[in-house]
Design a protein around this motif. Sequence first.
Motif, PDB file in Angstrom:
ATOM      1  N   GLY A   1       3.940  11.671   3.334  1.00 16.90           N
ATOM      2  CA  GLY A   1       3.937  12.069   1.937  1.00 16.90           C
ATOM      3  C   GLY A   1       2.755  12.936   1.558  1.00 16.90           C
ATOM      4  N   LEU A   2       2.864  13.586   0.418  1.00 17.06           N
ATOM      5  CA  LEU A   2       1.723  14.276  -0.191  1.00 17.06           C
ATOM      6  C   LEU A   2       1.016  13.240  -1.062  1.00 17.06           C
ATOM      7  CD1 LEU A   2       3.360  17.682  -1.218  1.00 17.06           C
ATOM      8  CD2 LEU A   2       1.798  17.266   0.673  1.00 17.06           C
ATOM      9  N   TRP A   3       0.085  12.521  -0.451  1.00 15.92           N
ATOM     10  CA  TRP A   3      -0.447  11.323  -1.105  1.00 15.92           C
ATOM     11  C   TRP A   3      -1.317  11.633  -2.317  1.00 15.92           C
ATOM     12  CZ3 TRP A   3       2.887   8.239   0.363  1.00 15.92           C
ATOM     13  CH2 TRP A   3       3.342   8.212   1.683  1.00 15.92           C
ATOM     14  N   HIS A   4      -1.847  12.845  -2.404  1.00 14.42           N
ATOM     15  CA  HIS A   4      -2.654  13.175  -3.583  1.00 14.42           C
ATOM     16  C   HIS A   4      -1.810  13.194  -4.856  1.00 14.42           C
ATOM     17  CE1 HIS A   4      -1.103  17.172  -2.386  1.00 14.42           C
ATOM     18  NE2 HIS A   4      -1.152  17.440  -3.677  1.00 14.42           N
ATOM     19  N   THR A   5      -0.487  13.358  -4.706  1.00 12.65           N
ATOM     20  CA  THR A   5       0.366  13.397  -5.895  1.00 12.65           C
ATOM     21  C   THR A   5       0.582  12.012  -6.499  1.00 12.65           C
ATOM     22  OG1 THR A   5       2.430  13.186  -4.632  1.00 12.65           O
ATOM     23  CG2 THR A   5       1.567  15.415  -4.985  1.00 12.65           C
ATOM     24  N   TRP A   6       0.151  10.963  -5.800  1.00 10.65           N
ATOM     25  CA  TRP A   6       0.310   9.604  -6.320  1.00 10.65           C
ATOM     26  C   TRP A   6      -0.845   9.203  -7.245  1.00 10.65           C
ATOM     27  CZ3 TRP A   6       4.306   6.005  -5.248  1.00 10.65           C
ATOM     28  CH2 TRP A   6       5.314   6.510  -4.432  1.00 10.65           C
ATOM     29  N   PHE A   7      -1.868  10.003  -7.298  1.00 12.22           N
ATOM     30  CA  PHE A   7      -3.004   9.681  -8.154  1.00 12.22           C
ATOM     31  C   PHE A   7      -2.690   9.983  -9.619  1.00 12.22           C
ATOM     32  CE2 PHE A   7      -4.968   9.657  -4.090  1.00 12.22           C
ATOM     33  CZ  PHE A   7      -6.151   8.945  -4.200  1.00 12.22           C
ATOM     34  N   ASP A   8      -3.299   9.178 -10.491  1.00 16.30           N
ATOM     35  CA  ASP A   8      -3.259   9.413 -11.948  1.00 16.30           C
ATOM     36  C   ASP A   8      -1.846   9.439 -12.507  1.00 16.30           C
ATOM     37  OD1 ASP A   8      -6.100   9.637 -11.961  1.00 16.30           O
ATOM     38  OD2 ASP A   8      -5.918  11.706 -11.271  1.00 16.30           O
ATOM     39  N   ARG A   9      -1.008   8.572 -11.993  1.00 18.73           N
ATOM     40  CA  ARG A   9       0.347   8.394 -12.515  1.00 18.73           C
ATOM     41  C   ARG A   9       0.546   6.931 -12.899  1.00 18.73           C
ATOM     42  NH1 ARG A   9       4.459  12.169 -11.236  1.00 18.73           N
ATOM     43  NH2 ARG A   9       3.744  13.941 -10.007  1.00 18.73           N
ATOM     44  N   GLU A  10       1.396   6.693 -13.889  1.00 23.46           N
ATOM     45  CA  GLU A  10       1.748   5.323 -14.239  1.00 23.46           C
ATOM     46  C   GLU A  10       2.807   4.851 -13.244  1.00 23.46           C
ATOM     47  OE1 GLU A  10       1.267   7.709 -16.788  1.00 23.46           O
ATOM     48  OE2 GLU A  10      -0.710   6.760 -16.803  1.00 23.46           O
TER      49      GLU A  10
ATOM     50  N   LEU B   1       2.887  -0.631 -14.435  1.00 20.66           N
ATOM     51  CA  LEU B   1       2.142  -1.799 -14.001  1.00 20.66           C
ATOM     52  C   LEU B   1       0.777  -1.456 -13.419  1.00 20.66           C
ATOM     53  CD1 LEU B   1       4.709  -4.128 -12.160  1.00 20.66           C
ATOM     54  CD2 LEU B   1       3.689  -4.462 -14.412  1.00 20.66           C
ATOM     55  N   MET B   2       0.658  -0.272 -12.864  1.00 16.53           N
ATOM     56  CA  MET B   2      -0.566   0.027 -12.108  1.00 16.53           C
ATOM     57  C   MET B   2      -0.812   1.529 -12.076  1.00 16.53           C
ATOM     58  SD  MET B   2       1.069  -0.837  -8.411  1.00 16.53           S
ATOM     59  CE  MET B   2       2.119  -2.088  -9.172  1.00 16.53           C
ATOM     60  N   ARG B   3      -1.963   1.872 -11.554  1.00  9.53           N
ATOM     61  CA  ARG B   3      -2.370   3.275 -11.487  1.00  9.53           C
ATOM     62  C   ARG B   3      -3.377   3.436 -10.364  1.00  9.53           C
ATOM     63  NH1 ARG B   3      -2.278   7.291 -15.666  1.00  9.53           N
ATOM     64  NH2 ARG B   3      -3.845   8.922 -15.404  1.00  9.53           N
ATOM     65  N   VAL B   4      -3.312   4.572  -9.676  1.00 10.44           N
ATOM     66  CA  VAL B   4      -4.311   4.925  -8.663  1.00 10.44           C
ATOM     67  C   VAL B   4      -5.203   5.994  -9.301  1.00 10.44           C
ATOM     68  CG1 VAL B   4      -4.726   5.749  -6.322  1.00 10.44           C
ATOM     69  CG2 VAL B   4      -2.630   4.480  -6.834  1.00 10.44           C
TER      70      VAL B   4
ATOM     71  N   PRO C   1      -4.024   0.711  -5.747  1.00 10.59           N
ATOM     72  CA  PRO C   1      -3.851   0.818  -7.204  1.00 10.59           C
ATOM     73  C   PRO C   1      -4.528  -0.342  -7.939  1.00 10.59           C
ATOM     74  CG  PRO C   1      -1.867  -0.062  -6.215  1.00 10.59           C
ATOM     75  CD  PRO C   1      -2.784   0.278  -5.078  1.00 10.59           C
ATOM     76  N   ILE C   2      -4.894  -0.099  -9.173  1.00 12.85           N
ATOM     77  CA  ILE C   2      -5.440  -1.138 -10.037  1.00 12.85           C
ATOM     78  C   ILE C   2      -4.282  -1.797 -10.785  1.00 12.85           C
ATOM     79  CG2 ILE C   2      -6.871  -1.591 -12.063  1.00 12.85           C
ATOM     80  CD1 ILE C   2      -8.692   0.679 -11.179  1.00 12.85           C
ATOM     81  N   LEU C   3      -4.201  -3.126 -10.659  1.00 13.58           N
ATOM     82  CA  LEU C   3      -3.130  -3.895 -11.291  1.00 13.58           C
ATOM     83  C   LEU C   3      -3.591  -4.556 -12.585  1.00 13.58           C
ATOM     84  CD1 LEU C   3      -0.201  -5.007 -11.010  1.00 13.58           C
ATOM     85  CD2 LEU C   3      -1.184  -6.945  -9.768  1.00 13.58           C
ATOM     86  N   ALA C   4      -4.845  -5.038 -12.597  1.00 11.85           N
ATOM     87  CA  ALA C   4      -5.366  -5.740 -13.777  1.00 11.85           C
ATOM     88  C   ALA C   4      -6.870  -5.879 -13.644  1.00 11.85           C
ATOM     89  CB  ALA C   4      -4.710  -7.113 -13.920  1.00 11.85           C
TER      90      ALA C   4
ATOM     91  N   LEU D   1       8.467  -4.593  -1.190  1.00  9.24           N
ATOM     92  CA  LEU D   1       8.262  -3.908  -2.461  1.00  9.24           C
ATOM     93  C   LEU D   1       7.592  -2.558  -2.273  1.00  9.24           C
ATOM     94  CD1 LEU D   1       7.176  -6.820  -4.829  1.00  9.24           C
ATOM     95  CD2 LEU D   1       9.438  -5.809  -4.525  1.00  9.24           C
ATOM     96  N   THR D   2       7.988  -1.643  -3.118  1.00 10.24           N
ATOM     97  CA  THR D   2       7.556  -0.252  -3.065  1.00 10.24           C
ATOM     98  C   THR D   2       6.968   0.155  -4.411  1.00 10.24           C
ATOM     99  OG1 THR D   2       9.220   0.376  -1.420  1.00 10.24           O
ATOM    100  CG2 THR D   2       8.411   2.116  -2.857  1.00 10.24           C
ATOM    101  N   LEU D   3       5.933   0.967  -4.388  1.00 12.38           N
ATOM    102  CA  LEU D   3       5.437   1.572  -5.614  1.00 12.38           C
ATOM    103  C   LEU D   3       6.326   2.760  -5.969  1.00 12.38           C
ATOM    104  CD1 LEU D   3       2.948  -0.111  -4.664  1.00 12.38           C
ATOM    105  CD2 LEU D   3       1.510   1.707  -5.598  1.00 12.38           C
ATOM    106  N   CYS D   4       6.564   2.970  -7.249  1.00  6.99           N
ATOM    107  CA  CYS D   4       7.364   4.114  -7.666  1.00  6.99           C
ATOM    108  C   CYS D   4       6.871   4.624  -9.017  1.00  6.99           C
ATOM    109  CB  CYS D   4       8.853   3.783  -7.724  1.00  6.99           C
ATOM    110  SG  CYS D   4       9.272   2.308  -8.656  1.00  6.99           S
ATOM    111  N   ASP D   5       7.153   5.871  -9.281  1.00  9.72           N
ATOM    112  CA  ASP D   5       6.701   6.538 -10.501  1.00  9.72           C
ATOM    113  C   ASP D   5       7.577   6.116 -11.674  1.00  9.72           C
ATOM    114  OD1 ASP D   5       5.453   8.209 -12.265  1.00  9.72           O
ATOM    115  OD2 ASP D   5       6.057  10.081 -11.310  1.00  9.72           O
ATOM    116  N   THR D   6       6.969   5.967 -12.837  1.00 13.83           N
ATOM    117  CA  THR D   6       7.744   5.630 -14.034  1.00 13.83           C
ATOM    118  C   THR D   6       8.208   6.870 -14.794  1.00 13.83           C
ATOM    119  OG1 THR D   6       5.717   5.460 -15.352  1.00 13.83           O
ATOM    120  CG2 THR D   6       6.551   3.426 -14.342  1.00 13.83           C
ATOM    121  N   GLN D   7       7.719   8.038 -14.408  1.00 20.84           N
ATOM    122  CA  GLN D   7       8.155   9.269 -15.087  1.00 20.84           C
ATOM    123  C   GLN D   7       9.599   9.568 -14.712  1.00 20.84           C
ATOM    124  OE1 GLN D   7       5.590  12.651 -14.568  1.00 20.84           O
ATOM    125  NE2 GLN D   7       7.142  14.125 -15.219  1.00 20.84           N
ATOM    126  N   PRO D   8      10.488   9.723 -15.682  1.00 21.48           N
ATOM    127  CA  PRO D   8      11.900   9.944 -15.360  1.00 21.48           C
ATOM    128  C   PRO D   8      12.170  11.356 -14.854  1.00 21.48           C
ATOM    129  CG  PRO D   8      11.574  10.052 -17.725  1.00 21.48           C
ATOM    130  CD  PRO D   8      10.246   9.635 -17.139  1.00 21.48           C
TER     131      PRO D   8
END
Length: 413
Positions: free
Chosen positions: A136-145, A172-175, A201-204, A249-256
């Motif tokens: 993956g292009l892992w930098h694209t996972w930063f700063d997303r809900e 739920l989380m963010r990197v 990612p930070i969860l809480a 379980l997998t992390l996924c983006d909440t942006q539709p």
Amino acid sequence: LRPSRPIFLSAACEARLHRARMAEVSLAQATCKFIDECPTPFHLCAETGALLKAAGFTEIAEDGAWRPLLKPGGSYFYTRAGTTLVAFHVGAAFEAGNGINVVGGHTDSPVLKLKPSSKKSAHGYLQLNVETYGGGLWHTWFDRELTLAGSVIVKQADGSFARRLLFVRRPLMRVPSLCIHLRTAEEREKFAPNKETHLAPILACAVSEALNADKPSASSLGGRHARELLRAIGEELGCAPGDVLDFDLTLCDTQPSATWGLADEFLSAPRLDNQLTCYLAMLALIDHAKEAPPSQPDVAMIALFDHEEVGSGSAQGACSTVMSDALQRVSSCFAPDERHASVEALSKTARRSFLMAADLAHAVHPNYAEKHEKEHAPKLNSGTVIKSNDNQRYATNDATGFVVRDRAEIEPR
């Protein structure tokens, strides 16, 4: 020189163009909806199965007998491990030894997945240990809900176990990325995150875990995963945290997904590689099943495999027995009972069949056009891309390329 006369379309022509445009918009919207409902291969197979059932397909099981079920003109599907799906329509005139025409795709995409021990606390934050899946292009996972989705094994009230699909539909989380003030000059020029430490990612806040430390989870996973995580999973599934026994379980983006551009001509979505192929292949199979004539002699099939992004070597990947089992079992259901008849029929079927491995191709990026060969630069809205390689990295040859061009009505260059 006289100015050229304006072109006026007839009302009927304008109506046809409008209907075609509306069909394109409708398909784009339906595609976005499908992808948004399928954050993981588990969800894709479940959603595809539901759509196939609604279209009249019958679900069958790999561990059951097929011969009493399969009939000419029938439509069927099954899944393996919940992440690979095979569906097919038997031509009304199909006989043992006839061909099986297959469109193959894959259900997985590069993602971040929870590790077997995901619990992680550092400097007042409750985090999750994750690992990269695929390239993956892992930098694209930063700063997303981000949120969580996947498969959960749950203990039932009667003591049995069941697989439940989880899809938390809220952030739920963010990197978070590192602020510019703490980066060195070299780090500012090149963003190269450490996949082991920077992608957690930070969860809480850790205070949340501390406040609930006296509340036992009673789950066998309690030592490996944060109580807050197990509690959130239980609340989402309507079960006690202690009934959560295991998960994938997998992390996924909440942006539709969305269409964009001045004319809404572009579509952006996660997991286009290769959920787009899976969805369109399913629609094509459903249409074929409805429209196939009584003289149809072959089987039309789609095979949607898991684990393409990591080499296809699993029990449900393309290198497994999924494809050979499908051909053998379908063919044998229509073979005579005589000795060796099914073996002979399968050999004939294999030589008369056609398989297209369908995936996405990269169109020319206007800002990086030098990345493509000048004479082999795919352009949007210019037809199907046919991949070929003289070192045999692709199966395309002159005959198979011709068939695709002929069926897709593509003019050779």
